[in-house]
Design an enzyme around this catalytic site. Sequence first.
Site, PDB file in Angstrom:
ATOM      1  CG  ASP A   1      -0.243  -0.114   2.523  1.00  0.00           C
ATOM      2  OD1 ASP A   1       0.979  -0.314   2.513  1.00  0.00           O
ATOM      3  OD2 ASP A   1      -0.906  -0.011   3.571  1.00  0.00           O
TER       4      ASP A   1
ATOM      5  CG  HIS B   1      23.316   3.986 -17.425  1.00  0.00           C
ATOM      6  ND1 HIS B   1      22.497   3.581 -18.447  1.00  0.00           N
ATOM      7  CD2 HIS B   1      23.732   5.245 -17.757  1.00  0.00           C
ATOM      8  CE1 HIS B   1      22.423   4.540 -19.376  1.00  0.00           C
ATOM      9  NE2 HIS B   1      23.158   5.553 -18.961  1.00  0.00           N
TER      10      HIS B   1
ATOM     11  CG  ASP C   1      25.808  11.560 -14.251  1.00  0.00           C
ATOM     12  OD1 ASP C   1      24.986  12.463 -14.001  1.00  0.00           O
ATOM     13  OD2 ASP C   1      25.947  11.075 -15.388  1.00  0.00           O
TER      14      ASP C   1
ATOM     15  CG  ASP D   1      22.655  15.127 -16.386  1.00  0.00           C
ATOM     16  OD1 ASP D   1      23.391  14.561 -15.560  1.00  0.00           O
ATOM     17  OD2 ASP D   1      22.352  14.641 -17.486  1.00  0.00           O
TER      18      ASP D   1
ATOM     19  CG  HIS E   1      28.885   8.412 -23.272  1.00  0.00           C
ATOM     20  ND1 HIS E   1      28.967   9.782 -23.273  1.00  0.00           N
ATOM     21  CD2 HIS E   1      29.753   7.992 -22.308  1.00  0.00           C
ATOM     22  CE1 HIS E   1      29.830  10.187 -22.353  1.00  0.00           C
ATOM     23  NE2 HIS E   1      30.335   9.121 -21.759  1.00  0.00           N
TER      24      HIS E   1
ATOM     25  CG  HIS F   1      21.276  14.243 -22.586  1.00  0.00           C
ATOM     26  ND1 HIS F   1      20.542  14.999 -21.700  1.00  0.00           N
ATOM     27  CD2 HIS F   1      22.230  13.625 -21.828  1.00  0.00           C
ATOM     28  CE1 HIS F   1      21.006  14.835 -20.468  1.00  0.00           C
ATOM     29  NE2 HIS F   1      22.042  14.014 -20.508  1.00  0.00           N
TER      30      HIS F   1
ATOM     31  CG  HIS G   1      18.304  11.417 -21.135  1.00  0.00           C
ATOM     32  ND1 HIS G   1      18.528  10.065 -21.039  1.00  0.00           N
ATOM     33  CD2 HIS G   1      19.446  12.003 -20.697  1.00  0.00           C
ATOM     34  CE1 HIS G   1      19.749   9.838 -20.567  1.00  0.00           C
ATOM     35  NE2 HIS G   1      20.318  11.014 -20.347  1.00  0.00           N
TER      36      HIS G   1
ATOM     37  CD  GLU H   1      26.300  13.408 -20.616  1.00  0.00           C
ATOM     38  OE1 GLU H   1      26.634  12.513 -19.826  1.00  0.00           O
ATOM     39  OE2 GLU H   1      25.113  13.709 -20.828  1.00  0.00           O
TER      40      GLU H   1
ATOM     41  CE1 TYR I   1      32.843   6.937 -18.245  1.00  0.00           C
ATOM     42  CE2 TYR I   1      32.886   7.072 -20.642  1.00  0.00           C
ATOM     43  CZ  TYR I   1      32.438   7.541 -19.425  1.00  0.00           C
ATOM     44  OH  TYR I   1      31.582   8.620 -19.390  1.00  0.00           O
TER      45      TYR I   1
ATOM     46  NE  ARG J   1      28.974  10.654 -17.211  1.00  0.00           N
ATOM     47  CZ  ARG J   1      28.978   9.412 -16.711  1.00  0.00           C
ATOM     48  NH1 ARG J   1      29.760   8.474 -17.242  1.00  0.00           N
ATOM     49  NH2 ARG J   1      28.212   9.098 -15.672  1.00  0.00           N
TER      50      ARG J   1
ATOM     51  CD  GLU K   1      26.000  15.252 -17.521  1.00  0.00           C
ATOM     52  OE1 GLU K   1      24.970  15.217 -18.221  1.00  0.00           O
ATOM     53  OE2 GLU K   1      26.227  14.446 -16.590  1.00  0.00           O
TER      54      GLU K   1
END
Length: 460
Positions: A36, A243, A260, A271, A354, A358, A365, A408, A412, A429, A431
């Site tokens: 619930d 991710h 990130d 972001d 990547h 974006h 996104h 960004e 890696y 990274r 960004e």
Amino acid sequence: MTSTLYENRRARLATQLGRDGIAVIPTAAERARNRDSDFLYRHDSYFYYLTGFAEPNAWLVLTGDGNSTLFCAPKDLEREIWDGYRLGPEAAPAALGVDQAFAAGELDSQLPKLLENRATVWYPFATHKGLESRIDGWLSSVRARVRYGALCPDEQRDLCGPLDEMRLVKDAHEQDVMRRAAQISARAHIRAMKVSARMLREGKDVREYHLDAELLHEFRLGGSQCPAYGSIVAAGANACVLHYRADAAPVRAGELVLIDAGCELDGYASDITRTFPANGKFSGPQRVLYDLVLASQEAAVAATRAGARFTDPHDATVRVLAQGMLDVGLLDADKVGGVDDVIEQRAYFPFYMHRTGHWLGMDVHDCGSYVEPTQVGEVSERKDPLSNEIIKNRPSRILHPGMALTIEPGIYVRPGEGVPEEFHNIGIRIEDDAIVTASGCELISRGVPVKADEIEALMR
């Protein structure tokens, strides 16, 4: 804020529906988490963009002549004791600037009346499960009245198209909210950096979730309603998982931490990604790769301006990274050739897989086509050198002032044959959030340092 902003947006959209058009826009449904308990409610972005109304169980109907009808939860003093205040349909017209409002329970009886004698019904395709079936049911009720002279809409169109174009260019209000969201997120990143260094100096056990907790604390302290997405807090080799989610892995001196994370403020996302040494001091190999990624971001920032293409920042990033990978030995020129060969064959892909950005806005996104609408018919084909798949290319979107996007780049490095050992398990990274201007772009997330020397100084 007054309802004028949302009234103006509805008026702009109405002019695109056609004189006999009608649009149906639901907000998001509440979602059960378990038993619930529900997930924290978050409105639908399209609906909120047109109404500024954050309650669940609501619908907007807009006609081509600009008439707006809201359906919302009715006032219920007993339920409000448990679930909180409801605006209710009686107060909605004055509060939201809509022409009329009904209780949500009247949706099925009122929609056929509103759809009758309309030519085209617009709604967001493929965004709300079951919406198409509900519209079919309402249209069936209209068809049942054709013997009495009623006309049924004979065309259905995707509302995402015109709304995406509207949302792609941010107005002054949206830009202001996004700047404030980025400022909150920047403070959160600074907080995480400082806590990491301090806890390690004090000899404490530091985990990814400790830094995640600092982010969440600063988000809420700044007035943010929630994170814009699940925060990535990746220590050491975990930074090579794009991710990854903040977990319980140890944060160790001598390793990098990639965060990130961004908050959502009043319906708009930020972001930001920063990569920093856990104890505040880059090692030699870490600094080499960090400076390379930063140089590639600087090239992308320089390429982000009105009149440029959306792909220009990515192309600028790839050229700097490709040359850098050759220079530091991640790629062997005897095997892959020069920088142009690396780019053409995508030899950089094992270390950078990547895109460089974006759209950013109400959704992290954000919506909006990446193809230039004035050139959508210009199609060329190429064979991808890695997958051998035939790719259809169309000219990339031309950037205009007010568009918002992320920049960004990253690198890696997983252990592998021929990969210099000093770079193993380094993931980086960087960004930032950018708003396109006539002369370049405004980086709204630089409240957190980005240069290696500045990060080290902060963490000292």
